[in-house]
Design a protein around this motif. Structure first.
Motif, PDB file in Angstrom:
ATOM      1  N   ILE A   3       0.913  -1.106  -0.129  1.00 18.72           N
ATOM      2  CA  ILE A   3       0.056   0.056   0.058  1.00 18.72           C
ATOM      3  C   ILE A   3       0.916   1.168   0.135  1.00 18.72           C
ATOM      4  O   ILE A   3       1.489   1.434   1.060  1.00 18.72           O
ATOM      5  N   ALA A   4       0.733   1.879  -1.115  1.00 15.64           N
ATOM      6  CA  ALA A   4       1.764   2.979  -1.432  1.00 15.64           C
ATOM      7  C   ALA A   4       0.900   4.129  -0.744  1.00 15.64           C
ATOM      8  O   ALA A   4      -0.112   4.023  -0.647  1.00 15.64           O
ATOM      9  N   TYR A 138      -3.778  -9.859  12.819  1.00 14.80           N
ATOM     10  CA  TYR A 138      -3.837  -8.553  12.126  1.00 14.80           C
ATOM     11  C   TYR A 138      -5.234  -8.078  12.002  1.00 14.80           C
ATOM     12  O   TYR A 138      -5.549  -6.956  12.419  1.00 14.80           O
ATOM     13  N   SER A 139      -6.241  -8.813  11.251  1.00 15.84           N
ATOM     14  CA  SER A 139      -7.456  -8.340  11.255  1.00 15.84           C
ATOM     15  C   SER A 139      -7.939  -7.832  12.512  1.00 15.84           C
ATOM     16  O   SER A 139      -8.682  -6.825  12.819  1.00 15.84           O
ATOM     17  N   GLY A 140      -7.651  -8.596  13.646  1.00 14.22           N
ATOM     18  CA  GLY A 140      -8.418  -8.207  14.914  1.00 14.22           C
ATOM     19  C   GLY A 140      -7.669  -7.048  15.563  1.00 14.22           C
ATOM     20  O   GLY A 140      -8.404  -6.409  16.183  1.00 14.22           O
ATOM     21  N   PRO A 151      -3.669   6.539  10.472  1.00 20.05           N
ATOM     22  CA  PRO A 151      -3.516   5.675   9.314  1.00 20.05           C
ATOM     23  C   PRO A 151      -1.941   5.449   8.859  1.00 20.05           C
ATOM     24  O   PRO A 151      -1.815   4.132   8.493  1.00 20.05           O
ATOM     25  N   VAL A 152      -1.000   6.304   9.343  1.00 17.05           N
ATOM     26  CA  VAL A 152       0.010   5.907   9.112  1.00 17.05           C
ATOM     27  C   VAL A 152       0.687   4.753   9.630  1.00 17.05           C
ATOM     28  O   VAL A 152       1.273   3.885   9.098  1.00 17.05           O
ATOM     29  N   GLN A 153       0.321   4.655  11.108  1.00 19.25           N
ATOM     30  CA  GLN A 153       0.695   3.473  11.793  1.00 19.25           C
ATOM     31  C   GLN A 153       0.009   2.261  11.300  1.00 19.25           C
ATOM     32  O   GLN A 153       0.714   1.081  11.126  1.00 19.25           O
ATOM     33  N   ILE A 157       2.052  -1.034   9.808  1.00 15.74           N
ATOM     34  CA  ILE A 157       1.860  -2.394  10.346  1.00 15.74           C
ATOM     35  C   ILE A 157       1.700  -3.429   9.108  1.00 15.74           C
ATOM     36  O   ILE A 157       2.194  -4.493   9.057  1.00 15.74           O
ATOM     37  N   TYR A 158       0.731  -2.787   8.168  1.00 17.23           N
ATOM     38  CA  TYR A 158       0.547  -3.870   6.929  1.00 17.23           C
ATOM     39  C   TYR A 158       1.831  -4.114   6.047  1.00 17.23           C
ATOM     40  O   TYR A 158       2.062  -5.051   5.797  1.00 17.23           O
TER      41      TYR A 158
END
Length: 319
Positions: A3-4, A138-140, A151-153, A157-158
């Motif tokens: 995700i850029a 991750y989803s949880g 959003p940046v964090q 993570i992703y």
DNA sequence: ATAGGGTTAG
């Protein structure tokens, strides 16, 4: 998939390094009741179970000699130990090693449901450091931290996920989509959606209902929602109860009273029984449109099918 | 075994 991001723009940078954690609210009683029966941990049992685990680790071929129930018992005790610990780091170091990702996810969900966010993020970091994570982690985590991460964090993570199969999982991407929408990053959510498709991920009904929820929050979201519905149909997915519920709320917030009614009837025709959610959204659409007669009739219908009116109904009803 | 749905004021 990477995700850029237009999200990495300067306006988010000030917050990037420190997680903006909310103070931990008091622990809810209802959720505590479930675990209180097993609060007392028998120290002797733990010790015995741990010795069995250790023995098994040293002589890896001896697995068959150790009763399977001892493993699950030891893991259950370790889970409880961590959940109830007053010092999480210590508990993780004494009980975390024998646990698998799916066990640690139990603790993760427990912390999340109790809003113990500080410990939730500590646990998540510990799991990541040891590579004891999976899709549910991750989803949880992203779901529970939706109001406490920037959003940046989340993108960080992703993008740091090593396992490509986790990275390319639709649930994980759906969690991020939802995060973006909850944080009103509507443009970014649609960009992510497009990227998912470009990268060969197959969006599912959760993806679409998440996007539609975004349409309900944005001005002029109705036409956008219609594009989403077209896309859903084109991809061969069926509309389900949640999709209809979201769609009804889109109609209500865009004053599309007739369309709301049309979808309500359509869902019934397709065999989905409307619940309070659907009724209250349609009621809302009627009220917003000033259609008090229909609103009144709908309330009568709800009563006749024995449905409990909720506060949204009352709010709409007296609008 | 993970991800998704509603109102209002400021």
């Amino acid at each position: 998939m990477e995700i850029a991001s237009s999200l990495t723009s300067h306006k988010f940078h000030h917050n990037q390094t420190c997680p903006s954690l909310k103070p931990t609210p008091s622990i809810s009683c209802t959720l505590n009741n479930g675990t209180s029966k097993v609060t007392q941990i028998d120290k002797y049992e733990v010790g015995r179970a741990y010795r069995l685990i250790k023995a098994n680790h040293i002589t890896s071929n001896s697995r068959k000699y150790v009763p399977n129930s001892s493993f699950s018992k030891a893991r259950q005790l370790a889970i409880l130990d961590i959940q109830q610990a007053s010092h999480l780091e210590l508990a993780l170091s004494r009980s975390g090693e024998i646990l698998k990702a799916q066990d640690l996810n139990v603790v993760l969900r427990n912390f999340g449901n109790l809003n113990r966010l500080k410990e939730l993020s500590q646990l998540f970091n510990w799991m990541e450091q040891r590579g004891k994570t999976n899709i549910a982690t991750y989803s949880g985590y992203i779901k529970f931290m939706r109001s406490s991460l920037t959003p940046v964090q989340v993108l960080d993570i992703y993008n740091n996920i090593r396992d490509e199969s986790v990275k390319n999982n639709v649930s994980v991407c759906n969690a991020i989509l939802d995060f973006l929408i909850k944080n009103r990053k509507f443009d970014n959510s649609f960009k992510l959606f497009d990227q998912m498709k470009r990268d060969g991920l197959i969006p599912d009904t959760v993806t679409y209902s998440t996007l539609l929820a975004g349409c309900a929050k944005v001005k002029g979201g109705y036409s956008k929602a219609m594009q989403v519905v077209q896309d859903l149909k084109y991809s061969g997915l069926r509309m389900d109860g949640v999709i209809y519920g979201t769609l009804l709320s889109v109609c209500a917030s865009n004053h599309e009273c007739e369309e709301a009614e049309r979808y309500f009837n359509q869902m019934k025709c397709e065999g989905h029984t409307p619940n309070v959610f659907h009724y209250s959204s349609l009621l809302n659409a009627y009220s917003v449109g000033g259609n008090y007669k229909k609103a009144e009739e709908l309330v009568q219908e709800m009563k006749s099918v024995g449905m409990e009116l909720n506060k949204v109904c009352y709010f709409s009803h007296f609008l």
